[in-house]
Design a protein around this motif. Structure first.
Motif, PDB file in Angstrom:
ATOM      1  N   GLY A   1     -18.593 -16.982  34.469  1.00  0.00           N
ATOM      2  CA  GLY A   1     -17.305 -16.413  34.866  1.00  0.00           C
ATOM      3  C   GLY A   1     -16.162 -17.383  34.610  1.00  0.00           C
ATOM      4  N   SER A   2     -16.438 -18.653  34.815  1.00  0.00           N
ATOM      5  CA  SER A   2     -15.416 -19.637  34.560  1.00  0.00           C
ATOM      6  C   SER A   2     -15.145 -19.777  33.064  1.00  0.00           C
ATOM      7  N   ALA A   3     -16.212 -19.849  32.300  1.00  0.00           N
ATOM      8  CA  ALA A   3     -16.044 -20.049  30.857  1.00  0.00           C
ATOM      9  C   ALA A   3     -15.414 -18.835  30.185  1.00  0.00           C
ATOM     10  N   VAL A   4     -15.902 -17.656  30.529  1.00  0.00           N
ATOM     11  CA  VAL A   4     -15.367 -16.452  29.900  1.00  0.00           C
ATOM     12  C   VAL A   4     -14.034 -16.114  30.551  1.00  0.00           C
ATOM     13  N   GLY A   5     -12.981 -16.317  29.791  1.00  0.00           N
ATOM     14  CA  GLY A   5     -11.655 -16.066  30.352  1.00  0.00           C
ATOM     15  C   GLY A   5     -10.747 -15.476  29.296  1.00  0.00           C
ATOM     16  N   LEU A   6      -9.457 -15.637  29.527  1.00  0.00           N
ATOM     17  CA  LEU A   6      -8.500 -15.091  28.576  1.00  0.00           C
ATOM     18  C   LEU A   6      -8.737 -15.670  27.181  1.00  0.00           C
ATOM     19  N   GLY A   7      -9.115 -16.951  27.163  1.00  0.00           N
ATOM     20  CA  GLY A   7      -9.331 -17.628  25.878  1.00  0.00           C
ATOM     21  C   GLY A   7     -10.337 -16.901  25.001  1.00  0.00           C
ATOM     22  N   ASN A   8     -11.391 -16.379  25.600  1.00  0.00           N
ATOM     23  CA  ASN A   8     -12.408 -15.684  24.799  1.00  0.00           C
ATOM     24  C   ASN A   8     -11.853 -14.412  24.194  1.00  0.00           C
ATOM     25  N   ILE A   9     -11.100 -13.675  25.009  1.00  0.00           N
ATOM     26  CA  ILE A   9     -10.673 -12.355  24.561  1.00  0.00           C
ATOM     27  C   ILE A   9      -9.490 -12.453  23.616  1.00  0.00           C
TER      28      ILE A   9
ATOM     29  N   PHE B   1      -2.010 -27.386  37.448  1.00  0.00           N
ATOM     30  CA  PHE B   1      -0.947 -26.713  36.701  1.00  0.00           C
ATOM     31  C   PHE B   1      -1.477 -25.508  35.930  1.00  0.00           C
ATOM     32  N   ILE B   2      -2.683 -25.636  35.388  1.00  0.00           N
ATOM     33  CA  ILE B   2      -3.213 -24.464  34.665  1.00  0.00           C
ATOM     34  C   ILE B   2      -3.387 -23.305  35.650  1.00  0.00           C
ATOM     35  N   THR B   3      -3.901 -23.615  36.845  1.00  0.00           N
ATOM     36  CA  THR B   3      -4.110 -22.549  37.833  1.00  0.00           C
ATOM     37  C   THR B   3      -2.827 -21.774  38.105  1.00  0.00           C
ATOM     38  N   ILE B   4      -1.715 -22.523  38.299  1.00  0.00           N
ATOM     39  CA  ILE B   4      -0.513 -21.782  38.707  1.00  0.00           C
ATOM     40  C   ILE B   4      -0.001 -20.864  37.605  1.00  0.00           C
ATOM     41  N   TYR B   5      -0.030 -21.297  36.343  1.00  0.00           N
ATOM     42  CA  TYR B   5       0.524 -20.367  35.352  1.00  0.00           C
ATOM     43  C   TYR B   5      -0.479 -19.286  34.949  1.00  0.00           C
ATOM     44  N   TYR B   6      -1.774 -19.675  34.972  1.00  0.00           N
ATOM     45  CA  TYR B   6      -2.816 -18.698  34.614  1.00  0.00           C
ATOM     46  C   TYR B   6      -2.767 -17.514  35.584  1.00  0.00           C
ATOM     47  N   SER B   7      -2.421 -17.819  36.853  1.00  0.00           N
ATOM     48  CA  SER B   7      -2.437 -16.762  37.866  1.00  0.00           C
ATOM     49  C   SER B   7      -1.451 -15.639  37.534  1.00  0.00           C
TER      50      SER B   7
ATOM     51  N   PHE C   1     -11.714 -25.407  24.696  1.00  0.00           N
ATOM     52  CA  PHE C   1     -10.919 -24.604  25.618  1.00  0.00           C
ATOM     53  C   PHE C   1     -11.798 -23.540  26.255  1.00  0.00           C
ATOM     54  N   SER C   2     -12.597 -22.919  25.404  1.00  0.00           N
ATOM     55  CA  SER C   2     -13.322 -21.746  25.834  1.00  0.00           C
ATOM     56  C   SER C   2     -14.433 -22.059  26.838  1.00  0.00           C
ATOM     57  N   LEU C   3     -15.058 -23.207  26.673  1.00  0.00           N
ATOM     58  CA  LEU C   3     -16.162 -23.523  27.589  1.00  0.00           C
ATOM     59  C   LEU C   3     -15.687 -24.164  28.895  1.00  0.00           C
ATOM     60  N   SER C   4     -14.391 -24.394  29.036  1.00  0.00           N
ATOM     61  CA  SER C   4     -13.839 -25.062  30.225  1.00  0.00           C
ATOM     62  C   SER C   4     -14.505 -26.407  30.500  1.00  0.00           C
ATOM     63  N   VAL C   5     -14.713 -27.214  29.457  1.00  0.00           N
ATOM     64  CA  VAL C   5     -15.382 -28.496  29.703  1.00  0.00           C
ATOM     65  C   VAL C   5     -14.412 -29.658  29.853  1.00  0.00           C
ATOM     66  N   ALA C   6     -14.891 -30.677  30.513  1.00  0.00           N
ATOM     67  CA  ALA C   6     -14.247 -31.994  30.612  1.00  0.00           C
ATOM     68  C   ALA C   6     -12.940 -32.023  31.377  1.00  0.00           C
ATOM     69  N   PHE C   7     -12.667 -31.006  32.181  1.00  0.00           N
ATOM     70  CA  PHE C   7     -11.532 -31.233  33.080  1.00  0.00           C
ATOM     71  C   PHE C   7     -11.813 -30.779  34.498  1.00  0.00           C
ATOM     72  N   GLY C   8     -13.054 -30.984  34.912  1.00  0.00           N
ATOM     73  CA  GLY C   8     -13.336 -30.864  36.330  1.00  0.00           C
ATOM     74  C   GLY C   8     -13.997 -29.574  36.788  1.00  0.00           C
TER      75      GLY C   8
ATOM     76  N   THR D   1     -12.053 -14.572  37.459  1.00  0.00           N
ATOM     77  CA  THR D   1     -13.225 -15.434  37.670  1.00  0.00           C
ATOM     78  C   THR D   1     -12.970 -16.845  37.127  1.00  0.00           C
ATOM     79  N   SER D   2     -12.131 -16.958  36.097  1.00  0.00           N
ATOM     80  CA  SER D   2     -11.769 -18.302  35.621  1.00  0.00           C
ATOM     81  C   SER D   2     -10.785 -18.944  36.592  1.00  0.00           C
ATOM     82  N   LEU D   3      -9.898 -18.130  37.117  1.00  0.00           N
ATOM     83  CA  LEU D   3      -8.904 -18.637  38.065  1.00  0.00           C
ATOM     84  C   LEU D   3      -9.566 -19.236  39.314  1.00  0.00           C
TER      85      LEU D   3
ATOM     86  N   GLY E   1      -2.843 -32.300  27.906  1.00  0.00           N
ATOM     87  CA  GLY E   1      -3.524 -32.636  29.159  1.00  0.00           C
ATOM     88  C   GLY E   1      -5.040 -32.604  29.074  1.00  0.00           C
ATOM     89  N   ILE E   2      -5.594 -31.444  28.714  1.00  0.00           N
ATOM     90  CA  ILE E   2      -7.054 -31.309  28.708  1.00  0.00           C
ATOM     91  C   ILE E   2      -7.688 -32.269  27.721  1.00  0.00           C
ATOM     92  N   VAL E   3      -7.075 -32.363  26.538  1.00  0.00           N
ATOM     93  CA  VAL E   3      -7.668 -33.214  25.501  1.00  0.00           C
ATOM     94  C   VAL E   3      -7.619 -34.677  25.935  1.00  0.00           C
TER      95      VAL E   3
END
Ligand code: PFF
Length: 541
Positions: free
Chosen positions: A25-33, A102-108, A236-243, A339-341, A399-401
């Motif tokens: 649920g975390s990995a599959v997000g807007l990025g995938n679609i 920061f990603i959480t607030i704008y993604y929401s 980006f898609s796998l949501s890795v390396a940022f917690g 689910t990513s949020l 940031g993520i990179v």
């Protein structure tokens, strides 16, 4: 040995399924679609699968294991886990937390738009001009001001609904909130999205769309940018390396098959991506045919795809069919997003909970409440799209990179702890990792990421992003990065509250020696040893 001092029960996912669905649920997000289909189309079509799979195997999966290993071995949120690795490494965890903040607030807010648009699909108020409707009528966009407090009420209310939902889910708990919601939403998402894709395949022009997406342009493989795009997409898609994955795996039971679960997560995420490619390009094929233009003129990604191109198609189909198709597509986007949020917010909540020794509900309501207020001030206003766009660019491309590079450099290059993580993974998992894994994580990935980061920074310094004013870019871009960085130092200086086991080497129970012992034992005992390591140290305090 008593464990009275043990931190009052860290929550756990009650089953492997709960964790697995939460991770997917975390990995599959807007990025995938909305990201993958266009990136693939733009970077060699069918031929893109080659760099994509290479990036998945050499960076995506290895980093996923890396995150799982840190969170599971050190049993803490990002700051706590990094503190346990070595106390001076704590800021790395806070930088991860800051990026997630920061990603959480704008993604929401995007999740809020998707919710509104799902219902709008039923009546299609945009008529035959979805573009102008989105920017002028829906967002009432005003790019000329730095920040307006001119609220767009429907979006404000939708955003509030999204926050009430995620906060509610997180208050319910890791297992009873995140776990249960993921177990329901992810299979539901799969079913809804498969219906969307099957339907899109029946549209006139679908075949042309698929040809445009999949016809391989092998010469693209000679282009280094295409390879970087593949790494960027996977990353980006796998949501890795940022917690995110680190935080989720800290809620796993001591006996958990980390690598096996990681492989399933990665495979499910990529399958979803390819499925989205099929659905999106079949639909774009239909749109091109209806409008009598070549695919390349309608191919797009991101906000333009979901809130302009798809609504256009919905009107072209018209009536009930268009409404139903649009509703299902946007509802899928909403579910994938929420689910990513949850996972993004959990990074921040988990960190606050650990540092200040808070109960879950206090942490969620406190920090979630503050974030909701910030999101509500910044994004559902007429200037909201500008702040969102800039913040998205800077947190993602820089940031993520950057934080991924920092994490790898600290854990491997400076602290030499990758071997310990490998031993830990092997002690608990079915699929074993070895030297190749270490080379991918510690040597290959940082180099690729560094090239990506370097290029991005040069471009961002050269030309103000997106044609916005310097003030806008500084405030929502560079200043955000500065806040993350300075904030991480401040958070590190603030003392940990309550009695917590925080020790790291030298002399701690973590380290290669313990990990070796751990590996030499049969799995059950190994884990018990691992757990006692944490408890014993705590008792000494
Ligand atoms: N992996 C999710 C997605 O593809 O949308 C979640 C996510 C990752 C969101 C990275 C935002 C982000 F910057």
């Amino acid at each position: 040995m008593s464990d009275t001092n043990q931190q009052p029960g860290r929550e756990v996912f009650s089953s492997r399924a709960a964790f697995l669905f939460a991770a997917i649920g975390s990995a599959v997000g807007l990025g995938n679609i909305w990201r993958f289909p266009y990136v693939a189309y733009d970077s060699g079509g069918g031929a893109f699968l080659v760099p994509y799979i290479v990036a998945l195997l050499t960076a995506g999966i290895p980093l996923l294991f890396f995150d799982y290993a840190i969170g599971h071995r050190f049993r803490g949120s990002a700051p706590k886990s990094f503190h346990r690795l070595r106390s001076w490494a704590e800021p790395v965890g806070w930088i991860q937390t800051g990026v997630a903040f920061f990603i959480t607030i704008y993604y929401s807010v995007i999740v809020g738009w998707a919710l509104l648009y799902a219902f709008k699909s039923l009546s299609q108020p945009w008529g035959d001009d979805a573009d102008s409707y989105f920017f002028n009528d829906f967002l009432r966009m005003d790019a000329s001001h730095l920040m307006t407090l001119d609220f767009v009420w429907p979006i404000t209310i939708a955003l509030l609904v999204v926050w009430v939902l995620v906060i509610g889910i997180l208050v319910a708990g890791v297992d009873r909130g995140i776990g249960i919601v993921s177990k329901i939403f992810i299979p539901l998402l799969a079913v809804l999205f498969i219906i969307v894709v099957i339907f899109s395949l029946t549209l006139d022009g679908a075949a042309e769309g698929l040809n445009a997406l999949f016809t391989p342009d092998w010469s693209a493989l000679k282009n280094p940018t295409v390879w970087l795009s593949a790494y960027g997409q996977i990353f980006f898609s796998l949501s890795v390396a940022f917690g995110i994955m680190l935080t989720y795996s800290s809620y796993l039971k001591p006996r958990s098959n980390l690598t096996g679960t990681g492989l399933v997560t990665a495979f499910a995420n990529s399958s979803f991506e390819v499925l989205a490619g099929v659905g999106v390009f079949s639909t774009l094929g239909f749109m091109a045919m209806q409008s009598g233009v070549p695919i390349k003129e309608v191919a797009t990604s991101g906000i333009g795809l979901a809130f302009v191109a798809f609504p256009t198609v919905i009107s072209q189909m018209g009536g009930f069919l268009g409404g139903a198709f649009g509703f299902l597509f946007l509802l899928s986007l909403f579910i994938a997003g929420i689910t990513s949020l949850m996972s993004l917010l959990e990074v921040v909540v988990g960190a606050a909970q650990d540092k200040f020794n808070l109960s879950r509900s206090n942490a969620v309501l406190g920090i979630g409440g503050v974030m909701a207020v910030i999101a509500l001030i910044l994004f559902p206003t007429t200037s909201g799209l500008v702040s969102l766009d800039i913040m998205d660019k800077f947190t993602n491309s820089v940031g993520i990179v950057a934080v991924a590079i920092i994490a790898i450099v600290v854990v491997d290059w400076l602290l030499h702890r990758t071997e310990e993580l490998a031993l830990h993974l092997n002690a608990v998992s079915s699929f074993r990792v070895g030297n190749i894994w270490r080379i991918c994580v510690a040597n290959l990935t940082p180099v690729v990421l560094f090239v990506m980061l370097f290029q991005e920074i040069i471009t961002l310094v050269d030309t103000p992003y997106g044609g916005y004013t310097a003030g806008q870019v500084v405030l929502f871009g560079w200043a955000v990065l500065a806040v993350i960085f300075i904030g991480s130092m401040i958070m590190t200086i603030i003392p940990w509250r309550g009695e917590q086991f925080l020790a790291g080497p030298p002399g701690s129970d973590f380290g290669v020696r313990t990990a070796r012992k751990l590996e030499a034992r049969p799995p059950k005992q190994a884990i018990e040893l691992d757990d006692t390591a944490a408890t014993t140290k705590e008792e000494k305090k």
